[in-house]
Design a protein around this motif. Structure first.
Motif, mmCIF file in Angstrom:
data_model
loop_
_atom_site.group_PDB
_atom_site.id
_atom_site.type_symbol
_atom_site.label_atom_id
_atom_site.label_comp_id
_atom_site.label_asym_id
_atom_site.label_seq_id
_atom_site.Cartn_x
_atom_site.Cartn_y
_atom_site.Cartn_z
ATOM 1 N N ALA A 229 0.825 -1.200 0.000
ATOM 2 C CA ALA A 229 0.000 0.000 0.000
ATOM 3 C C ALA A 229 0.864 1.257 0.000
ATOM 4 O O ALA A 229 0.587 2.230 -0.721
ATOM 5 C CB ALA A 229 -0.929 -0.006 1.212
ATOM 6 N N SER A 230 1.929 1.250 0.796
ATOM 7 C CA SER A 230 2.825 2.404 0.878
ATOM 8 C C SER A 230 3.527 2.646 -0.450
ATOM 9 O O SER A 230 3.701 3.795 -0.882
ATOM 10 C CB SER A 230 3.855 2.192 1.991
ATOM 11 N N PHE A 231 3.940 1.567 -1.107
ATOM 12 C CA PHE A 231 4.577 1.709 -2.417
ATOM 13 C C PHE A 231 3.619 2.389 -3.398
ATOM 14 O O PHE A 231 4.048 3.230 -4.206
ATOM 15 C CB PHE A 231 5.009 0.347 -2.948
ATOM 16 N N PHE A 232 2.339 2.033 -3.359
ATOM 17 C CA PHE A 232 1.401 2.682 -4.270
ATOM 18 C C PHE A 232 1.253 4.161 -3.932
ATOM 19 O O PHE A 232 1.295 5.026 -4.824
ATOM 20 C CB PHE A 232 0.025 2.015 -4.223
ATOM 21 N N LEU A 233 1.062 4.476 -2.659
ATOM 22 C CA LEU A 233 0.829 5.865 -2.266
ATOM 23 C C LEU A 233 2.057 6.743 -2.501
ATOM 24 O O LEU A 233 1.926 7.953 -2.708
ATOM 25 C CB LEU A 233 0.416 5.915 -0.787
ATOM 26 N N LEU A 234 3.240 6.130 -2.476
ATOM 27 C CA LEU A 234 4.487 6.881 -2.680
ATOM 28 C C LEU A 234 5.094 6.617 -4.058
ATOM 29 O O LEU A 234 6.281 6.877 -4.270
ATOM 30 C CB LEU A 234 5.499 6.507 -1.588
ATOM 31 N N ARG A 235 4.281 6.127 -4.978
ATOM 32 C CA ARG A 235 4.797 5.639 -6.256
ATOM 33 C C ARG A 235 5.532 6.716 -7.050
ATOM 34 O O ARG A 235 6.447 6.411 -7.817
ATOM 35 C CB ARG A 235 3.660 5.042 -7.098
ATOM 36 N N GLU A 236 5.136 7.981 -6.889
ATOM 37 C CA GLU A 236 5.799 9.054 -7.626
ATOM 38 C C GLU A 236 7.239 9.250 -7.154
ATOM 39 O O GLU A 236 8.089 9.721 -7.917
ATOM 40 C CB GLU A 236 5.026 10.372 -7.461
ATOM 41 N N ARG A 237 7.524 8.878 -5.923
ATOM 42 C CA ARG A 237 8.834 9.145 -5.335
ATOM 43 C C ARG A 237 9.766 7.927 -5.364
ATOM 44 O O ARG A 237 10.944 8.053 -5.040
ATOM 45 C CB ARG A 237 8.677 9.600 -3.886
ATOM 46 N N ILE A 238 9.229 6.771 -5.699
ATOM 47 C CA ILE A 238 10.020 5.537 -5.628
ATOM 48 C C ILE A 238 10.606 5.218 -6.992
ATOM 49 O O ILE A 238 9.877 5.097 -7.986
ATOM 50 C CB ILE A 238 9.161 4.360 -5.127
ATOM 51 N N LYS A 239 11.910 5.078 -7.055
ATOM 52 C CA LYS A 239 12.613 4.681 -8.269
ATOM 53 C C LYS A 239 12.858 3.180 -8.242
ATOM 54 O O LYS A 239 13.386 2.645 -7.270
ATOM 55 C CB LYS A 239 13.948 5.425 -8.388
ATOM 56 N N MET A 240 12.479 2.505 -9.305
ATOM 57 C CA MET A 240 12.628 1.049 -9.368
ATOM 58 C C MET A 240 14.012 0.710 -9.939
ATOM 59 O O MET A 240 14.166 0.312 -11.091
ATOM 60 C CB MET A 240 11.506 0.435 -10.202
ATOM 61 N N SER A 241 15.002 0.876 -9.121
ATOM 62 C CA SER A 241 16.392 0.705 -9.532
ATOM 63 C C SER A 241 16.768 -0.767 -9.618
ATOM 64 O O SER A 241 16.597 -1.526 -8.657
ATOM 65 C CB SER A 241 17.303 1.411 -8.518
ATOM 66 N N GLY A 242 17.316 -1.159 -10.761
ATOM 67 C CA GLY A 242 17.814 -2.521 -10.911
ATOM 68 C C GLY A 242 19.010 -2.785 -10.021
ATOM 69 O O GLY A 242 19.202 -3.914 -9.532
ATOM 70 N N ILE A 243 19.807 -1.759 -9.776
ATOM 71 C CA ILE A 243 20.980 -1.916 -8.904
ATOM 72 C C ILE A 243 20.534 -2.210 -7.483
ATOM 73 O O ILE A 243 21.096 -3.074 -6.795
ATOM 74 C CB ILE A 243 21.861 -0.651 -8.961
ATOM 75 N N PHE A 244 19.478 -1.503 -7.023
ATOM 76 C CA PHE A 244 18.977 -1.773 -5.673
ATOM 77 C C PHE A 244 18.361 -3.160 -5.586
ATOM 78 O O PHE A 244 18.512 -3.858 -4.582
ATOM 79 C CB PHE A 244 17.956 -0.711 -5.269
ATOM 80 N N ALA A 245 17.655 -3.587 -6.646
ATOM 81 C CA ALA A 245 17.092 -4.939 -6.661
ATOM 82 C C ALA A 245 18.204 -5.981 -6.577
ATOM 83 O O ALA A 245 18.091 -6.979 -5.848
ATOM 84 C CB ALA A 245 16.264 -5.151 -7.926
ATOM 85 N N ALA A 246 19.301 -5.756 -7.317
ATOM 86 C CA ALA A 246 20.442 -6.677 -7.260
ATOM 87 C C ALA A 246 21.058 -6.694 -5.868
ATOM 88 O O ALA A 246 21.487 -7.750 -5.376
ATOM 89 C CB ALA A 246 21.480 -6.278 -8.304
ATOM 90 N N ALA A 247 21.087 -5.527 -5.212
ATOM 91 C CA ALA A 247 21.624 -5.463 -3.851
ATOM 92 C C ALA A 247 20.754 -6.271 -2.888
ATOM 93 O O ALA A 247 21.270 -6.933 -1.975
ATOM 94 C CB ALA A 247 21.721 -4.011 -3.392
#
Length: 367
Positions: A229-247
């Motif tokens: 739910a928080s990801f949806f409400l903050l979706r404008e501010r969240i960057k879906m970084s592949g580097i962070f996913a790899a981390a």
């Protein structure tokens, strides 16, 4: 080149989650399949030999359920924010109950005809059987779910549809989200973040044995759902970084293979799973996106699996977990396809009854 592009992707979640072109159907189907896989080890009494259970202290099925709650938190919040409340409630009812009612009746009917050691009429008229149907017809917290059905297969084992136990928890999340929405608290994303943090704190406290607020499963579900739910409400501010996913993946691998502490494993998994789930849901593209066009078979797989698995184990007592998993999927997938195309998707298109949408005329008089 494609991998590099994915790794360097830094688009906002708001941009990536527009429309319906995503991997969420594939992700949910994979999560449901993970539950079937894990239950194959449980039904054959070999849970300890399941690979993920031996590493993390929880099975792959638990991870699949957590992924369900994360995705659900994201999508249900999106639905609440885009529909009026009556249509939101109607959509949730139509998504959960028609397939649940039909599958419950069909499974109880089949158990009485083909599996129960009792005569069919005696089995169907038993108090336990009627209670199973009544409780699971509502799934309301405190009433459902009833996962046991005595004499469905034999006189000793009564487990019948173990997967249903999470549905009341799911409904609780809907209710809590609705309360927050109706009092306008969802206008402030910090509220959803706070609820997620509360669930996370309760989960950590229970995991370490420091304190017990909610029970470890309810706490973990609150954390996962309200992370979504928080990801949806903050979706404008969240960057879906592949580097962070790899981390996140690297942290999971490091925790799994360089420590033997299952508590630490579960903490790292809980911290990494929300971002990884939504990254997998919205970033990878190409051929796998085609799965999204064929339908959402995850719910059918989830609610139909256990009775089929217990039935197979009852008929063939020496099945290995892998054989049971393979046979289960061969039977499940066609049933889930039929359930989606002929029941679930049609129920979702049923309009809100006119009796609910029509304005009341009480007190109105013709002049």
């Amino acid at each position: 080149m494609r991998i590099a592009a994915i790794m360097n992707s830094g688009s906002s979640l708001a941009t990536l989650s527009r429309g319906r072109d995503n991997n969420l159907n594939l992700l949910r189907f994979s999560a449901a399949t993970a539950v079937v896989y894990a239950h194959s080890f449980g039904v054959t009494n070999r849970t300890s030999s399941e690979f993920f259970y031996s590493i993390f202290g929880i099975g792959l099925g638990d991870m699949g359920v957590d992924a369900f709650f994360i995705i659900s938190g994201f999508l249900i919040t999106k639905s609440f924010c885009s529909k009026d409340f009556r249509n939101f409630v109607w959509a949730r009812i139509m998504r959960i109950y028609p397939a649940l009612w039909v599958s419950g009746l069909l499974f109880v009917g089949a158990a009485g005809l083909f599996f129960s050691p009792l005569p069919a009429i005696n089995f169907w008229s038993r108090h336990d059987t009627l209670l199973y149907l009544i409780k699971n017809a509502t799934m309301l917290p405190g009433v459902g779910a009833e996962t046991r059905l005595p004499f469905a297969f034999d006189t000793i084992h009564s487990e019948f549809n173990t997967s249903l136990w999470t549905l009341p928890h799911e409904l609780q999340m809907y209710m809590l989200l609705s309360i927050l929405g109706l009092i306008r608290a969802l206008r402030f994303p910090i509220v959803a973040v706070g609820v997620a943090c509360f669930g996370g704190a309760a989960f950590v406290g229970d995991l370490f044995g420091w304190f017990h607020l909610l029970g470890i499963d309810r706490a973990r579900f609150i954390f996962m759902f309200f992370c979504g739910a928080s990801f949806f409400l903050l979706r404008e501010r969240i960057k879906m970084s592949g580097i962070f996913a790899a981390a996140c993946v690297a942290a999971l691998i490091a925790a799994a293979f360089f420590t033997s502490n299952h508590v630490l494993h579960r903490l790292v998994l809980a911290a990494a799973l929300p971002f990884l789930t939504l990254w997998c849901g919205f970033v990878p593209g190409g051929f796998i996106r085609r799965f999204n066009q064929i339908g959402d078979y995850s719910y059918g797989v989830y609610i139909l699996a256990c009775p089929i698995q217990f039935g197979l184990a009852d008929r063939y007592s020496n099945l290995s977990p892998w054989t049971l998993f393979a046979l289960s999927m061969v039977l499940l997938v066609p049933l889930a396809i039929v359930s989606w195309h002929y029941l679930e998707s049609r129920a979702l298109h049923l309009p809100l009854p006119q009796a609910i949408t029509s304005p009341r005329s009480l007190g109105q008089r013709e002049s």
